[in-house]
Design a protein around this motif. Structure first.
Motif, PDB file in Angstrom:
ATOM      1  N   GLY A 202       0.111  11.488  -1.482  1.00  0.00           N
ATOM      2  CA  GLY A 202       1.460  11.779  -1.022  1.00  0.00           C
ATOM      3  C   GLY A 202       1.558  11.335   0.423  1.00  0.00           C
ATOM      4  O   GLY A 202       0.627  11.549   1.207  1.00  0.00           O
ATOM      5  N   ALA A 203       2.651  10.674   0.774  1.00  0.00           N
ATOM      6  CA  ALA A 203       2.810  10.158   2.136  1.00  0.00           C
ATOM      7  C   ALA A 203       3.960  10.850   2.837  1.00  0.00           C
ATOM      8  O   ALA A 203       5.015  11.075   2.245  1.00  0.00           O
ATOM      9  CB  ALA A 203       3.061   8.652   2.109  1.00  0.00           C
ATOM     10  N   PHE A 204       3.730  11.178   4.085  1.00  0.00           N
ATOM     11  CA  PHE A 204       4.739  11.786   4.937  1.00  0.00           C
ATOM     12  C   PHE A 204       4.687  11.038   6.258  1.00  0.00           C
ATOM     13  O   PHE A 204       3.613  10.842   6.820  1.00  0.00           O
ATOM     14  CB  PHE A 204       4.454  13.271   5.140  1.00  0.00           C
ATOM     15  CG  PHE A 204       4.334  14.016   3.845  1.00  0.00           C
ATOM     16  CD1 PHE A 204       5.458  14.534   3.236  1.00  0.00           C
ATOM     17  CD2 PHE A 204       3.101  14.150   3.218  1.00  0.00           C
ATOM     18  CE1 PHE A 204       5.359  15.192   2.019  1.00  0.00           C
ATOM     19  CE2 PHE A 204       2.993  14.819   2.000  1.00  0.00           C
ATOM     20  CZ  PHE A 204       4.131  15.333   1.409  1.00  0.00           C
TER      21      PHE A 204
ATOM     22  N   ILE B  53       0.802  -1.226   0.000  1.00  0.00           N
ATOM     23  CA  ILE B  53       0.000   0.000   0.000  1.00  0.00           C
ATOM     24  C   ILE B  53       0.832   1.272   0.000  1.00  0.00           C
ATOM     25  O   ILE B  53       0.277   2.368  -0.035  1.00  0.00           O
ATOM     26  CB  ILE B  53      -0.987   0.043   1.188  1.00  0.00           C
ATOM     27  CG1 ILE B  53      -0.234  -0.014   2.518  1.00  0.00           C
ATOM     28  CG2 ILE B  53      -2.018  -1.063   1.068  1.00  0.00           C
ATOM     29  CD1 ILE B  53      -1.084   0.341   3.719  1.00  0.00           C
ATOM     30  N   GLY B  54       2.157   1.154   0.031  1.00  0.00           N
ATOM     31  CA  GLY B  54       2.950   2.369   0.037  1.00  0.00           C
ATOM     32  C   GLY B  54       4.423   2.121  -0.112  1.00  0.00           C
ATOM     33  O   GLY B  54       4.913   0.994   0.015  1.00  0.00           O
ATOM     34  N   LYS B  55       5.118   3.222  -0.412  1.00  0.00           N
ATOM     35  CA  LYS B  55       6.569   3.192  -0.559  1.00  0.00           C
ATOM     36  C   LYS B  55       7.086   4.585  -0.216  1.00  0.00           C
ATOM     37  O   LYS B  55       6.610   5.577  -0.762  1.00  0.00           O
ATOM     38  CB  LYS B  55       6.934   2.822  -1.988  1.00  0.00           C
ATOM     39  CG  LYS B  55       8.403   2.591  -2.222  1.00  0.00           C
ATOM     40  CD  LYS B  55       8.605   2.095  -3.656  1.00  0.00           C
ATOM     41  CE  LYS B  55      10.007   1.626  -3.876  1.00  0.00           C
ATOM     42  NZ  LYS B  55      10.180   1.091  -5.240  1.00  0.00           N
TER      43      LYS B  55
ATOM     44  N   GLY C 273       6.889   9.818   0.364  1.00  0.00           N
ATOM     45  CA  GLY C 273       6.630   8.949  -0.780  1.00  0.00           C
ATOM     46  C   GLY C 273       5.157   8.921  -1.116  1.00  0.00           C
ATOM     47  O   GLY C 273       4.519   9.970  -1.180  1.00  0.00           O
ATOM     48  N   GLU C 274       4.619   7.710  -1.336  1.00  0.00           N
ATOM     49  CA  GLU C 274       3.215   7.545  -1.685  1.00  0.00           C
ATOM     50  C   GLU C 274       2.587   6.445  -0.851  1.00  0.00           C
ATOM     51  O   GLU C 274       3.255   5.487  -0.468  1.00  0.00           O
ATOM     52  CB  GLU C 274       3.064   7.173  -3.159  1.00  0.00           C
ATOM     53  CG  GLU C 274       3.469   8.268  -4.104  1.00  0.00           C
ATOM     54  CD  GLU C 274       3.213   7.891  -5.556  1.00  0.00           C
ATOM     55  OE1 GLU C 274       3.180   6.685  -5.890  1.00  0.00           O
ATOM     56  OE2 GLU C 274       3.041   8.819  -6.359  1.00  0.00           O
TER      57      GLU C 274
END
Length: 113
Positions: free
Chosen positions: A84-86, A60-62, A72-73
């Motif tokens: 966008g992932a933080f 589900i993410g990287k 990342g995402e």
């Protein structure tokens, strides 16, 4: 004195090379949904894989390390939307923030298992 410094440096480098000094984000986390998510190194980044529940086995993410935090995402496994992932780690907590265009954001706090 010089020999002691050299031995210390060699020990630190050796531990890092063998993964003993693993990055803080690596491990298993309990998401706010109650599912377990494993975060592990993958191709120079860190991948999020759901381990329990109806989405078990799904990546589900990287994210990539940006020093003390990660960027990342991440995707919503229910609808496939990507954000966008933080992320940042503080002790036994992982603060996850997913954002659409860096403006509309939702934050969750996961617990280390």
């Amino acid at each position: 004195m010089v020999r002691t410094l050299m031995l210390t440096a060699a020990t630190v480098l050796g531990l890092a090379a063998h993964g003993i000094a693993a990055d803080a984000i690596v491990g298993e986390w309990k998401a706010t949904s109650g599912e377990t998510v494993a975060i592990s190194p993958c191709g120079g980044a860190y991948c999020y894989v759901v381990k329990t529940g109806k989405h078990a086995g799904k990546t589900i993410g990287k994210v990539h390390s940006t020093g003390a935090s990660y960027e990342g995402e991440i995707s919503d496994p229910d609808n496939g939307n990507v954000y966008g992932a933080f992320a940042s780690v503080s002790g036994p907590s992982l603060k996850m923030k997913g954002c659409y265009m860096k403006v509309l954001c939702k934050t969750q706090t996961w617990s280390r298992l």
